[in-house]
Design an enzyme around this catalytic site. Structure first.
Site, PDB file in Angstrom:
ATOM      1  N   TYR A 144      -1.032  -1.584  -8.252  1.00  0.00           N
ATOM      2  CA  TYR A 144      -1.321  -2.991  -7.981  1.00  0.00           C
ATOM      3  C   TYR A 144      -1.043  -3.892  -9.181  1.00  0.00           C
ATOM      4  O   TYR A 144      -0.861  -5.097  -9.024  1.00  0.00           O
ATOM      5  CB  TYR A 144      -2.786  -3.162  -7.570  1.00  0.00           C
ATOM      6  CG  TYR A 144      -3.040  -2.921  -6.102  1.00  0.00           C
ATOM      7  CD1 TYR A 144      -2.729  -1.705  -5.510  1.00  0.00           C
ATOM      8  CD2 TYR A 144      -3.604  -3.920  -5.308  1.00  0.00           C
ATOM      9  CE1 TYR A 144      -2.963  -1.489  -4.167  1.00  0.00           C
ATOM     10  CE2 TYR A 144      -3.850  -3.704  -3.964  1.00  0.00           C
ATOM     11  CZ  TYR A 144      -3.527  -2.491  -3.404  1.00  0.00           C
ATOM     12  OH  TYR A 144      -3.768  -2.286  -2.067  1.00  0.00           O
ATOM     13  N   LYS A 195      -1.874  12.619  -6.382  1.00  0.00           N
ATOM     14  CA  LYS A 195      -0.607  13.189  -5.907  1.00  0.00           C
ATOM     15  C   LYS A 195       0.033  13.897  -7.099  1.00  0.00           C
ATOM     16  O   LYS A 195       1.162  13.608  -7.509  1.00  0.00           O
ATOM     17  CB  LYS A 195       0.284  12.071  -5.320  1.00  0.00           C
ATOM     18  CG  LYS A 195       1.538  12.550  -4.612  1.00  0.00           C
ATOM     19  CD  LYS A 195       1.298  13.285  -3.292  1.00  0.00           C
ATOM     20  CE  LYS A 195       2.620  13.772  -2.716  1.00  0.00           C
ATOM     21  NZ  LYS A 195       2.462  14.717  -1.592  1.00  0.00           N
ATOM     22  N   ASP A 228      -2.003  13.312   0.682  1.00  0.00           N
ATOM     23  CA  ASP A 228      -1.522  13.539   2.057  1.00  0.00           C
ATOM     24  C   ASP A 228      -2.476  14.472   2.803  1.00  0.00           C
ATOM     25  O   ASP A 228      -2.870  14.223   3.943  1.00  0.00           O
ATOM     26  CB  ASP A 228      -0.074  14.052   2.068  1.00  0.00           C
ATOM     27  CG  ASP A 228       0.176  15.211   1.118  1.00  0.00           C
ATOM     28  OD1 ASP A 228      -0.706  15.507   0.272  1.00  0.00           O
ATOM     29  OD2 ASP A 228       1.249  15.842   1.220  1.00  0.00           O
ATOM     30  N   ASP A 252      -6.999   2.228  -1.182  1.00  0.00           N
ATOM     31  CA  ASP A 252      -6.756   1.177  -0.180  1.00  0.00           C
ATOM     32  C   ASP A 252      -6.416   1.814   1.162  1.00  0.00           C
ATOM     33  O   ASP A 252      -6.982   1.462   2.207  1.00  0.00           O
ATOM     34  CB  ASP A 252      -5.612   0.282  -0.656  1.00  0.00           C
ATOM     35  CG  ASP A 252      -5.290  -0.824   0.340  1.00  0.00           C
ATOM     36  OD1 ASP A 252      -6.239  -1.480   0.793  1.00  0.00           O
ATOM     37  OD2 ASP A 252      -4.103  -1.002   0.669  1.00  0.00           O
ATOM     38  N   ASP A 256      -9.006   2.393   4.830  1.00  0.00           N
ATOM     39  CA  ASP A 256      -8.698   1.916   6.189  1.00  0.00           C
ATOM     40  C   ASP A 256      -8.736   3.075   7.179  1.00  0.00           C
ATOM     41  O   ASP A 256      -9.249   2.958   8.293  1.00  0.00           O
ATOM     42  CB  ASP A 256      -7.302   1.272   6.247  1.00  0.00           C
ATOM     43  CG  ASP A 256      -7.341  -0.242   6.029  1.00  0.00           C
ATOM     44  OD1 ASP A 256      -8.164  -0.685   5.207  1.00  0.00           O
ATOM     45  OD2 ASP A 256      -6.544  -0.960   6.673  1.00  0.00           O
TER      46      ASP A 256
END
Ligand code: IPM
Ligand code: MN
Length: 371
Positions: A144, A195, A228, A252, A256
């Site tokens: 970001y 990751k 993932d 983020d 959701d």
């Protein structure tokens, strides 16, 4: 008793932000008058309306008011009103700037499957029953904010878009510490998500979390997941999670995803904190996880529960007591067992407007408070 007074600054934002924030403010006003929580609520000018009248979406006086607030109550940002402002103004008044300016690096997003709304989820009851987890999202670093960033035109006319995923050890350590401490107060389990199989920043993230674990939190059970796999596990078996810590972008996305455990993105609250200063104070911002939802803005149908529960997090962590926050939590459950906004509609429940849901929560507060 002004020394005791808790200052709340309201920034409703755009889209459905003002509608849902109005309900959260009504709830805080209820606590101020009915339970004499010493709250002072201010509405400093901000956003597109401040830009229209004052020429800036973030006047210095507003920034000062936010800086001095014990809790900032934020609605939502984005949509056509923001897009209509010049880019520099968008940035100046933006949520990302505020998070960065106040160094609110720790974003807490609790995800709870409530009995009242368990059938509103698209996931099966037996999968989500009992879920009570909290996502700690790093909020002021990573993709970001990393540089270089931008869109450039190459000599051959192609364009190239660039963003940079970057973390330093101190940034990882401070957010991991928040998560470890939270885990210590809960079930003692922490999952760190990265990751590391592809990204060097992820390798460093993992090593740093492990180092802190060995040094200060060996009583906590720590495990690591690739993002993932984590996304899959959140819908496969969410009960395995208690506290999750992850970077800005992954947090983020995963929040959701996890929101659907609660039935709707409209249900999810969040709290963002800076480190504590020497005097013990810290910047704190409370906002629903949902965005500005321009498609339903102004219709009075948005779900204000995420905003109301964000006010609940403010009560719990910045301006009230745990008893106040618990009372509000029970009132929300009570209201949801009677009425629903459209996003979580159910055949045997009356569908109400945004204000109607606010009314139902206030009525439940009156009932539960014995007044
Ligand atoms: C959130 C939102 C924001 C984010 C947007 C509005 C910039 O999606 O708080 O999750 O991506 O951080
Ligand atoms: Mn988001």
């Amino acid at each position: 008793m002004s020394g005791n007074l808790r200052r709340v600054a309201v920034m409703p934002g755009t889209g459905i932000g003002p509608e849902v924030t109005a309900q959260a403010v009504r709830v805080l006003e209820w606590f101020a008058t009915r339970r004499t929580v010493p709250i002072d609520i201010a509405h400093p000018p901000s956003g597109p309306s401040a830009y229209a009248t004052l020429g800036t979406p973030m006047p210095d006086s507003t920034l000062e008011a936010l800086r001095n607030a014990d809790a900032i109550l934020f609605g939502a940002a984005g949509g056509p009103e923001i897009d209509a402002m010049p880019p520099a103004m968008r940035e100046a008044g933006g949520l990302r700037r505020l998070r960065k300016e106040f160094d609110m690096f720790a974003n807490l997003r609790p995800v709870v499957a409530r009995a009242a709304t368990i059938d509103s989820s698209t996931l099966k009851r037996e999968v989500i029953d009992g879920v009570d987890m909290i996502i700690v999202r790093e909020l002021t670093g990573g993709l970001y904010f990393g540089t270089p960033r931008g869109i450039e035109t190459l000599p051959d006319g192609r364009r190239r878009g660039i963003n940079t995923q970057v973390y330093t050890t101190d940034e990882v350590e401070r957010v991991a510490r928040v998560a470890f401490e939270l885990a210590r107060g809960r079930s003692g389990r922490l999952t760190s998500i990265d990751k590391a199989n592809v990204m060097e920043s992820g390798v460093m993230w993992r090593e740093e979390v492990e180092r802190l674990h060995r040094a200060e939190f060996s009583d906590i059970t720590l495990n690591h997941l690739y993002v993932d796999n984590a996304a899959m596990q959140i819908v496969r078996d969410p009960r395995q999670f208690d506290v999750i810590v992850t970077d800005n972008l992954f947090g983020d996305i995963l929040s959701d995803c996890a929101a659907m455990i609660t039935g709707s993105l409209g249900m999810l609250p969040s709290a963002s904190f800076s480190a504590r200063a020497a005097d013990g104070r810290r910047r704190a911002l409370f906002e629903p996880v949902h965005g500005s939802a321009p498609d339903i803005a102004g219709k009075g149908i948005a779900n204000p529960v995420g905003a109301i529960l964000s006010a609940g997090l403010a009560l719990r962590h910045a301006i009230g007591t745990a008893a106040d926050a618990d009372l509000l939590d029970r009132a929300v459950n009570d209201a949801l067992s009677r009425v629903r906004t459209a996003d979580i509609r159910q055949p045997d429940r009356t569908v109400v407007s945004t204000t109607g849901m606010g009314d139902a929560v206030l009525a439940a507060l009156d009932r539960l408070n014995g007044s």
